[in-house]
Design a protein around this motif. Sequence first.
Motif, PDB file in Angstrom:
ATOM      1  N   ALA A  88     -99.970  71.733-119.555  1.00 33.33           N
ATOM      2  CA  ALA A  88    -100.770  70.466-120.720  1.00 33.33           C
ATOM      3  C   ALA A  88    -100.900  71.405-121.715  1.00 33.33           C
ATOM      4  O   ALA A  88    -100.713  72.780-122.043  1.00 33.33           O
ATOM      5  CB  ALA A  88    -102.106  70.691-121.046  1.00 33.33           C
TER       6      ALA A  88
ATOM      7  N   PHE B  26     -92.023  71.373-127.972  1.00 38.07           N
ATOM      8  CA  PHE B  26     -92.642  70.144-128.494  1.00 38.07           C
ATOM      9  C   PHE B  26     -92.779  69.821-129.684  1.00 38.07           C
ATOM     10  O   PHE B  26     -92.257  69.105-130.386  1.00 38.07           O
ATOM     11  CB  PHE B  26     -94.728  70.368-127.775  1.00 38.07           C
ATOM     12  CG  PHE B  26     -95.054  69.805-128.864  1.00 38.07           C
ATOM     13  CD1 PHE B  26     -95.694  68.286-128.752  1.00 38.07           C
ATOM     14  CD2 PHE B  26     -96.216  70.312-130.111  1.00 38.07           C
ATOM     15  CE1 PHE B  26     -96.502  67.574-129.233  1.00 38.07           C
ATOM     16  CE2 PHE B  26     -96.971  69.260-130.504  1.00 38.07           C
ATOM     17  CZ  PHE B  26     -97.203  68.063-130.845  1.00 38.07           C
TER      18      PHE B  26
ATOM     19  N   ASP C 281     -89.589  68.482-130.653  1.00 34.61           N
ATOM     20  CA  ASP C 281     -89.627  67.090-130.720  1.00 34.61           C
ATOM     21  C   ASP C 281     -90.090  66.068-132.191  1.00 34.61           C
ATOM     22  O   ASP C 281     -90.060  64.835-132.275  1.00 34.61           O
ATOM     23  CB  ASP C 281     -90.369  66.366-129.309  1.00 34.61           C
ATOM     24  CG  ASP C 281     -89.000  67.150-127.557  1.00 34.61           C
ATOM     25  OD1 ASP C 281     -88.143  67.072-127.892  1.00 34.61           O
ATOM     26  OD2 ASP C 281     -89.761  66.687-126.769  1.00 34.61           O
TER      27      ASP C 281
ATOM     28  N   LEU D 145     -97.891  58.813-127.621  1.00 39.41           N
ATOM     29  CA  LEU D 145     -96.486  59.635-126.705  1.00 39.41           C
ATOM     30  C   LEU D 145     -95.506  59.708-127.965  1.00 39.41           C
ATOM     31  O   LEU D 145     -95.277  59.645-129.002  1.00 39.41           O
ATOM     32  CB  LEU D 145     -96.579  58.472-126.252  1.00 39.41           C
ATOM     33  CG  LEU D 145     -95.563  57.380-126.643  1.00 39.41           C
ATOM     34  CD1 LEU D 145     -94.020  57.121-125.670  1.00 39.41           C
ATOM     35  CD2 LEU D 145     -96.056  55.812-126.718  1.00 39.41           C
TER      36      LEU D 145
ATOM     37  N   SER E  86     -88.732  63.000-125.053  1.00 37.76           N
ATOM     38  CA  SER E  86     -88.545  64.188-124.980  1.00 37.76           C
ATOM     39  C   SER E  86     -87.346  64.159-124.388  1.00 37.76           C
ATOM     40  O   SER E  86     -86.890  62.908-124.387  1.00 37.76           O
ATOM     41  CB  SER E  86     -89.130  65.584-124.117  1.00 37.76           C
ATOM     42  OG  SER E  86     -88.455  67.152-124.719  1.00 37.76           O
TER      43      SER E  86
ATOM     44  N   TRP F 254     -94.587  63.360-123.933  1.00 30.53           N
ATOM     45  CA  TRP F 254     -95.112  64.135-124.155  1.00 30.53           C
ATOM     46  C   TRP F 254     -96.501  63.092-124.403  1.00 30.53           C
ATOM     47  O   TRP F 254     -96.519  61.912-125.128  1.00 30.53           O
ATOM     48  CB  TRP F 254     -95.531  64.560-125.546  1.00 30.53           C
ATOM     49  CG  TRP F 254     -93.939  66.282-125.682  1.00 30.53           C
ATOM     50  CD1 TRP F 254     -93.343  66.018-125.645  1.00 30.53           C
ATOM     51  CD2 TRP F 254     -93.914  67.187-124.799  1.00 30.53           C
ATOM     52  NE1 TRP F 254     -92.363  66.434-125.612  1.00 30.53           N
ATOM     53  CE2 TRP F 254     -93.435  67.903-125.651  1.00 30.53           C
ATOM     54  CE3 TRP F 254     -95.568  67.690-124.313  1.00 30.53           C
ATOM     55  CZ2 TRP F 254     -93.030  69.401-125.028  1.00 30.53           C
ATOM     56  CZ3 TRP F 254     -95.454  68.893-123.877  1.00 30.53           C
ATOM     57  CH2 TRP F 254     -94.476  69.445-124.409  1.00 30.53           C
ATOM     58  N   HIS F 255     -97.927  63.057-123.365  1.00 34.02           N
ATOM     59  CA  HIS F 255     -98.476  62.049-124.023  1.00 34.02           C
ATOM     60  C   HIS F 255    -100.383  62.512-124.340  1.00 34.02           C
ATOM     61  O   HIS F 255    -100.492  63.792-123.903  1.00 34.02           O
ATOM     62  CB  HIS F 255     -99.357  62.022-122.698  1.00 34.02           C
ATOM     63  CG  HIS F 255    -100.588  60.638-122.599  1.00 34.02           C
ATOM     64  ND1 HIS F 255    -100.566  59.545-123.098  1.00 34.02           N
ATOM     65  CD2 HIS F 255    -101.698  60.885-121.863  1.00 34.02           C
ATOM     66  CE1 HIS F 255    -101.880  59.004-123.116  1.00 34.02           C
ATOM     67  NE2 HIS F 255    -102.569  60.268-122.785  1.00 34.02           N
TER      68      HIS F 255
ATOM     69  N   VAL G  72    -102.099  68.098-124.787  1.00 33.75           N
ATOM     70  CA  VAL G  72    -100.214  67.145-124.995  1.00 33.75           C
ATOM     71  C   VAL G  72    -100.254  67.553-123.811  1.00 33.75           C
ATOM     72  O   VAL G  72     -99.434  68.185-123.011  1.00 33.75           O
ATOM     73  CB  VAL G  72     -99.676  67.955-125.760  1.00 33.75           C
ATOM     74  CG1 VAL G  72     -97.985  65.988-126.692  1.00 33.75           C
ATOM     75  CG2 VAL G  72    -100.690  67.644-127.684  1.00 33.75           C
ATOM     76  N   VAL G  73    -100.471  66.353-122.879  1.00 38.35           N
ATOM     77  CA  VAL G  73     -99.648  66.790-122.043  1.00 38.35           C
ATOM     78  C   VAL G  73     -98.090  65.920-121.330  1.00 38.35           C
ATOM     79  O   VAL G  73     -97.359  64.998-121.388  1.00 38.35           O
ATOM     80  CB  VAL G  73    -100.068  65.779-120.430  1.00 38.35           C
ATOM     81  CG1 VAL G  73    -100.228  66.072-118.971  1.00 38.35           C
ATOM     82  CG2 VAL G  73    -101.948  65.683-121.290  1.00 38.35           C
ATOM     83  N   PRO G  74     -97.388  66.617-120.357  1.00 39.80           N
ATOM     84  CA  PRO G  74     -95.975  66.280-120.392  1.00 39.80           C
ATOM     85  C   PRO G  74     -96.518  65.521-118.972  1.00 39.80           C
ATOM     86  O   PRO G  74     -96.720  65.357-117.758  1.00 39.80           O
ATOM     87  CB  PRO G  74     -95.172  68.092-119.442  1.00 39.80           C
ATOM     88  CG  PRO G  74     -95.729  68.891-120.355  1.00 39.80           C
ATOM     89  CD  PRO G  74     -97.498  68.569-120.612  1.00 39.80           C
ATOM     90  N   SER G  75     -95.032  64.329-118.748  1.00 39.52           N
ATOM     91  CA  SER G  75     -95.104  62.981-118.435  1.00 39.52           C
ATOM     92  C   SER G  75     -93.911  63.036-117.621  1.00 39.52           C
ATOM     93  O   SER G  75     -92.678  62.888-118.401  1.00 39.52           O
ATOM     94  CB  SER G  75     -95.796  62.005-118.003  1.00 39.52           C
ATOM     95  OG  SER G  75     -96.895  62.228-118.123  1.00 39.52           O
TER      96      SER G  75
ATOM     97  N   TYR H 156     -94.672  57.357-116.807  1.00 42.45           N
ATOM     98  CA  TYR H 156     -94.754  57.557-117.583  1.00 42.45           C
ATOM     99  C   TYR H 156     -94.806  55.513-117.943  1.00 42.45           C
ATOM    100  O   TYR H 156     -95.644  55.316-118.443  1.00 42.45           O
ATOM    101  CB  TYR H 156     -94.788  58.324-118.578  1.00 42.45           C
ATOM    102  CG  TYR H 156     -95.609  58.103-119.750  1.00 42.45           C
ATOM    103  CD1 TYR H 156     -96.351  58.540-119.566  1.00 42.45           C
ATOM    104  CD2 TYR H 156     -95.243  57.411-121.593  1.00 42.45           C
ATOM    105  CE1 TYR H 156     -98.024  58.770-121.018  1.00 42.45           C
ATOM    106  CE2 TYR H 156     -96.130  57.332-121.912  1.00 42.45           C
ATOM    107  CZ  TYR H 156     -97.720  58.016-122.374  1.00 42.45           C
ATOM    108  OH  TYR H 156     -98.668  58.116-123.316  1.00 42.45           O
TER     109      TYR H 156
END
Length: 263
Positions: free
Chosen positions: A149, A184, A187, A218, A221, A226-227, A240-243, A248
């Motif tokens: 994250a 990030f 994006d 959200l 990407s 990204w959440h 900011v967390v990649p999922s 997701y």
Amino acid sequence: MEATGISLTTNELASVLALCGYESMASQILNSIDFNGETGELDRFIEDTGLSLKSKGLLDESRSSTLAAGLEDLLHVLVQSKRKARCIKKDRILFIHFIKGDTRTLLQEIRNNTHFFSIYSMEKGFEPILLNHYELAGNSEQAVNNLPALQLSEAIYDQLHQMEPNVLETMINDEKIEGLLRQFLSDFKNNEQEFANISLMEMDYAKDFMEMKQVIFLLPSANFVWHLDYDRIQEKEVFVVPSSVEEYSKRLSDAIALFFEEL
């Protein structure tokens, strides 16, 4: 109710709502497009949209409202729906209107000043329409679990929204900055320096009432999503967390379904 294939310009939507007896909601729409006419002007406005509605086969002069039955039914559902999800990505807006006592929902996609209506079954899950609306793509095998994250200070997070695009571009191209952060930033810039979002809301047009129950942010990407994780905000830090796209989109679908199922 058959809503497939019905499209209305914003002017036409305001007009048919007024014809159906929902003058208050029609006025709200007209105010949003800076129309502040009196009753007489509203009558002329309705008359001006008559030709376009007739050409679409949406008028039936044998009925008291002069609207085709399918369109009038749609408007009743639209106004009476209390729970809805509003999905926004840049200038793309999609409403999912819950129909009480029904397994179907009313979709309202707004683009280029036109409202496109269709019926969608909740039994299908909302993943397909979310993937399409947010233009999410990516391999379900994408190893996002190994991506950390990103932790941003609240000050930096706020600055990113106001930053000049050329400054942001310089940061994106700066190889001294860690690669995932540059991804990030890229994006974020591609999404016009804002997060996409889903708002779960309750509305009552008759009472001019709206309450946001939950807002989810959200950012798409290339191979994941990204959440913005509010649950992990602490001491003015933003995470900011990649999922993965697959995981997701299912979480979003489940959140919408749960909101609609709550009593």
